[in-house]
Design a protein around this motif. Structure first.
Motif, PDB file in Angstrom:
ATOM      1  N   THR A   1      -2.632   6.932   6.082  1.00  0.00           N
ATOM      2  CA  THR A   1      -3.565   7.960   5.571  1.00  0.00           C
ATOM      3  C   THR A   1      -4.682   7.360   4.714  1.00  0.00           C
ATOM      4  OG1 THR A   1      -2.240   8.358   3.577  1.00  0.00           O
ATOM      5  CG2 THR A   1      -1.689   9.648   5.536  1.00  0.00           C
ATOM      6  N   GLN A   2      -4.864   6.046   4.758  1.00  0.00           N
ATOM      7  CA  GLN A   2      -5.730   5.395   3.769  1.00  0.00           C
ATOM      8  C   GLN A   2      -7.045   4.862   4.318  1.00  0.00           C
ATOM      9  OE1 GLN A   2      -2.577   2.719   2.663  1.00  0.00           O
ATOM     10  NE2 GLN A   2      -2.398   3.626   0.636  1.00  0.00           N
TER      11      GLN A   2
ATOM     12  N   ARG B   1      10.239  -4.969  -3.130  1.00  0.00           N
ATOM     13  CA  ARG B   1       9.448  -3.865  -3.683  1.00  0.00           C
ATOM     14  C   ARG B   1       7.997  -4.297  -3.924  1.00  0.00           C
ATOM     15  NH1 ARG B   1      10.968   0.713  -6.958  1.00  0.00           N
ATOM     16  NH2 ARG B   1       9.333   1.302  -8.445  1.00  0.00           N
ATOM     17  N   MET B   2       7.805  -5.548  -4.381  1.00  0.00           N
ATOM     18  CA  MET B   2       6.464  -6.001  -4.711  1.00  0.00           C
ATOM     19  C   MET B   2       5.571  -6.151  -3.478  1.00  0.00           C
ATOM     20  SD  MET B   2       6.972 -10.071  -5.603  1.00  0.00           S
ATOM     21  CE  MET B   2       5.223 -10.340  -5.843  1.00  0.00           C
ATOM     22  N   ALA B   3       6.189  -6.235  -2.286  1.00  0.00           N
ATOM     23  CA  ALA B   3       5.412  -6.344  -1.056  1.00  0.00           C
ATOM     24  C   ALA B   3       5.067  -4.979  -0.469  1.00  0.00           C
ATOM     25  CB  ALA B   3       6.181  -7.167  -0.022  1.00  0.00           C
ATOM     26  N   LEU B   4       5.624  -3.921  -1.042  1.00  0.00           N
ATOM     27  CA  LEU B   4       5.445  -2.574  -0.503  1.00  0.00           C
ATOM     28  C   LEU B   4       4.678  -1.654  -1.443  1.00  0.00           C
ATOM     29  CD1 LEU B   4       9.094  -2.055   0.795  1.00  0.00           C
ATOM     30  CD2 LEU B   4       7.079  -2.324   2.251  1.00  0.00           C
ATOM     31  N   LEU B   5       5.091  -1.627  -2.688  1.00  0.00           N
ATOM     32  CA  LEU B   5       4.659  -0.584  -3.619  1.00  0.00           C
ATOM     33  C   LEU B   5       3.345  -0.955  -4.308  1.00  0.00           C
ATOM     34  CD1 LEU B   5       5.624   2.132  -4.814  1.00  0.00           C
ATOM     35  CD2 LEU B   5       6.775   0.816  -6.609  1.00  0.00           C
ATOM     36  N   ALA B   6       2.434   0.013  -4.347  1.00  0.00           N
ATOM     37  CA  ALA B   6       1.148  -0.187  -5.009  1.00  0.00           C
ATOM     38  C   ALA B   6       0.831   1.000  -5.906  1.00  0.00           C
ATOM     39  CB  ALA B   6       0.039  -0.368  -3.972  1.00  0.00           C
ATOM     40  N   PRO B   7       0.364   0.751  -7.135  1.00  0.00           N
ATOM     41  CA  PRO B   7      -0.046   1.850  -8.021  1.00  0.00           C
ATOM     42  C   PRO B   7      -1.276   2.568  -7.478  1.00  0.00           C
ATOM     43  CG  PRO B   7       0.278  -0.220  -9.237  1.00  0.00           C
ATOM     44  CD  PRO B   7       0.264  -0.560  -7.776  1.00  0.00           C
ATOM     45  N   GLN B   8      -1.719   3.546  -8.240  1.00  0.00           N
ATOM     46  CA  GLN B   8      -2.928   4.316  -7.928  1.00  0.00           C
ATOM     47  C   GLN B   8      -2.864   4.927  -6.522  1.00  0.00           C
ATOM     48  OE1 GLN B   8      -5.453   1.110 -10.578  1.00  0.00           O
ATOM     49  NE2 GLN B   8      -6.470   1.993  -8.794  1.00  0.00           N
TER      50      GLN B   8
ATOM     51  N   GLY C   1      -1.225   4.064  -4.000  1.00  0.00           N
ATOM     52  CA  GLY C   1      -1.232   3.072  -2.937  1.00  0.00           C
ATOM     53  C   GLY C   1      -2.532   2.313  -2.777  1.00  0.00           C
ATOM     54  N   MET C   2      -3.545   2.594  -3.605  1.00  0.00           N
ATOM     55  CA  MET C   2      -4.877   2.026  -3.405  1.00  0.00           C
ATOM     56  C   MET C   2      -5.186   0.843  -4.319  1.00  0.00           C
ATOM     57  SD  MET C   2      -6.287   3.682  -0.934  1.00  0.00           S
ATOM     58  CE  MET C   2      -8.011   3.227  -1.122  1.00  0.00           C
ATOM     59  N   TYR C   3      -4.270   0.485  -5.200  1.00  0.00           N
ATOM     60  CA  TYR C   3      -4.558  -0.514  -6.233  1.00  0.00           C
ATOM     61  C   TYR C   3      -5.033  -1.847  -5.652  1.00  0.00           C
ATOM     62  CZ  TYR C   3      -3.680  -3.831 -10.046  1.00  0.00           C
ATOM     63  OH  TYR C   3      -3.797  -4.817 -10.983  1.00  0.00           O
TER      64      TYR C   3
ATOM     65  N   TYR D   1       0.801  -1.229   0.000  1.00  0.00           N
ATOM     66  CA  TYR D   1       0.000   0.000   0.000  1.00  0.00           C
ATOM     67  C   TYR D   1       0.837   1.285   0.000  1.00  0.00           C
ATOM     68  CZ  TYR D   1       0.572  -0.385   5.179  1.00  0.00           C
ATOM     69  OH  TYR D   1       1.056  -0.521   6.456  1.00  0.00           O
ATOM     70  N   ILE D   2       2.116   1.186  -0.318  1.00  0.00           N
ATOM     71  CA  ILE D   2       2.973   2.368  -0.371  1.00  0.00           C
ATOM     72  C   ILE D   2       2.888   2.995  -1.768  1.00  0.00           C
ATOM     73  CG2 ILE D   2       5.330   3.232  -0.115  1.00  0.00           C
ATOM     74  CD1 ILE D   2       4.148   2.189   2.471  1.00  0.00           C
ATOM     75  N   SER D   3       2.614   4.273  -1.813  1.00  0.00           N
ATOM     76  CA  SER D   3       2.561   4.970  -3.104  1.00  0.00           C
ATOM     77  C   SER D   3       3.975   5.224  -3.620  1.00  0.00           C
ATOM     78  CB  SER D   3       1.830   6.305  -2.952  1.00  0.00           C
ATOM     79  OG  SER D   3       2.608   7.209  -2.181  1.00  0.00           O
ATOM     80  N   GLY D   4       4.071   5.537  -4.897  1.00  0.00           N
ATOM     81  CA  GLY D   4       5.381   5.831  -5.477  1.00  0.00           C
ATOM     82  C   GLY D   4       6.057   7.008  -4.806  1.00  0.00           C
ATOM     83  N   GLN D   5       5.295   8.024  -4.455  1.00  0.00           N
ATOM     84  CA  GLN D   5       5.849   9.195  -3.792  1.00  0.00           C
ATOM     85  C   GLN D   5       6.380   8.836  -2.409  1.00  0.00           C
ATOM     86  OE1 GLN D   5       3.037  12.391  -3.460  1.00  0.00           O
ATOM     87  NE2 GLN D   5       4.514  13.860  -2.675  1.00  0.00           N
TER      88      GLN D   5
END
Length: 265
Positions: free
Chosen positions: A229-230, A192-199, A201-203, A174-178
Motif C-alpha cells: 500500500t506504499q 524484527r529489525m528487517a521488517l518493522l519500520a516506524p512512521q 512503515g515509511m521511516y 517497511y512493515i508498520s506496527g499495526q
C-alpha cells in the motif's frame, strides 16, 4: 502440519524429506535407498518444527532467489519472489558494458547484491548491512557464489558513501506496527529489525530518499521495493525531494511493488 495452519503442508513435507535424504527432486525419491534410522529421526524432528510454524526456509538452511540458492537461517530475512522484480528492473537500466556502480542498502542475505553482481559482471556492487547475523550470512552467500561484492557493515541511517553511485537499490524494512501484529507466525520468526519500520512503515523510505540523493551521480537511479500500500506515498516523497521520471512497477500479482526515480542534481 495442516492442522497447525501450515499453508502448503504437502509441499513442505516433501521439501524436508528431500533435504533429509540429500536429493534434489521428488523424482529422485524413487531411486533413493530407504531412509536410514537417523534420516527418519531427523525428518520427524523437522516435521514437528515445521508444524510449530518455524519457516521452511530456516529448516532447510537455504532458499532460491532468481534461480540460485542462498543460505538463510534465523537472524536474516528470507528472500522472496516479489523482490526479483528489483533485479529485472535493474538489469534494464544500463546498456551492456556500462560498468555501473551499484549500492544495495539493507542487504540482508545479499540476495539482491549477489544476483546483480552475477547478472552484470561489469558492475561494481556494494552491499550495506547493519545486523551482525545478516552480515555473516551475506558473506557466506558472496563466497558461495564467488560474487565480487563489497561488504559494508554500517547503519543505513548514518552511513555516507565515499563515492557516488549510478544506482542505489533497497528492500528496506517497511512493515508498520499495526501490520506487524497481524503477521503469520513464520514471518514473526524473521528478524524484527528487517521488517518493522516506524512512521507507519515509511521511516526508512524517508531516510533513504532524503539522505542518499547526495550519493547518486547526476542521472543516477534510486530503486525501492514497496509494501503493498506504499508505492504512491513513496512516489510522492520522491517528487517532494526533487527526483524525476518516477515510475511505479507492479509485480506478478499486479501489486505496486517497486518505485524507481532519477536524481538530477
Amino acid at each position: 502440519m495442516a492442522q497447525s495452519g501450515v499453508d502448503s503442508p504437502r509441499f513442505d513435507a516433501t521439501q524436508l524429506l528431500l533435504h533429509c535424504l540429500g536429493v534434489d527432486s521428488p523424482a529422485e525419491l524413487f531411486l533413493a535407498p530407504p531412509p536410514s534410522p537417523e534420516q527418519q529421526a531427523r525428518y520427524r524432528v523437522l516435521l514437528r518444527r515445521r508444524a510449530g510454524r518455524e519457516p521452511l526456509q530456516y529448516l532447510l538452511g537455504f532458499w532460491e532467489f532468481y534461480g540460485r540458492r542462498f543460505h538463510v537461517r534465523e537472524g536474516v530475512l528470507i528472500p522472496r519472489p516479489d523482490t526479483e522484480l528489483l533485479i529485472d528492473l535493474s538489469l534494464q537500466f544500463f546498456p551492456p558494458g556500462a560498468a555501473p556502480q551499484i549500492l544495495d542498502l539493507c542487504s540482508g542475505s545479499g540476495a539482491i547484491a549477489v544476483t546483480l553482481a552475477l547478472e552484470r559482471p561489469d558492475a561494481a556492487v556494494d552491499a550495506l548491512e547493519l545486523s551482525t547475523d545478516a552480515l555473516e550470512v551475506l558473506r557466506e552467500n558472496i563466497a558461495l557464489h564467488g560474487a565480487p561484492v563489497g561488504v559494508i557493515g554500517d547503519d543505513v541511517i548514518t552511513y555516507h558513501p565515499s563515492h557516488p553511485y549510478d544506482m542505489i537499490v533497497s528492500n528496506p524494512p517497511y512493515i508498520s506496527g499495526q501490520e506487524y501484529a497481524l503477521l503469520q507466525p513464520e514471518v514473526l520468526c524473521e528478524p524484527r529489525m528487517a521488517l518493522l519500520a516506524p512512521q507507519d512503515g515509511m521511516y526508512f523510505y524517508e531516510a533513504i530518499i532524503c539522505r542518499y540523493r547526495e550519493c547518486l551521480k547526476p542521472g543516477g537511479r534510486l530503486l525501492l521495493e514497496a509494501g503493498s500500500t506504499q508505492a504512491q506515498r513513496i512516489a510522492a516523497l520522491l517528487r517532494q525531494n526533487g527526483y524525476k521520471e518516477i515510475e511505479i512497477h507492479r509485480d506478478l500479482a499486479k501489486i505496486e511493488r517497486a518505485v524507481c526515480a532519477i536524481w538530477n542534481s
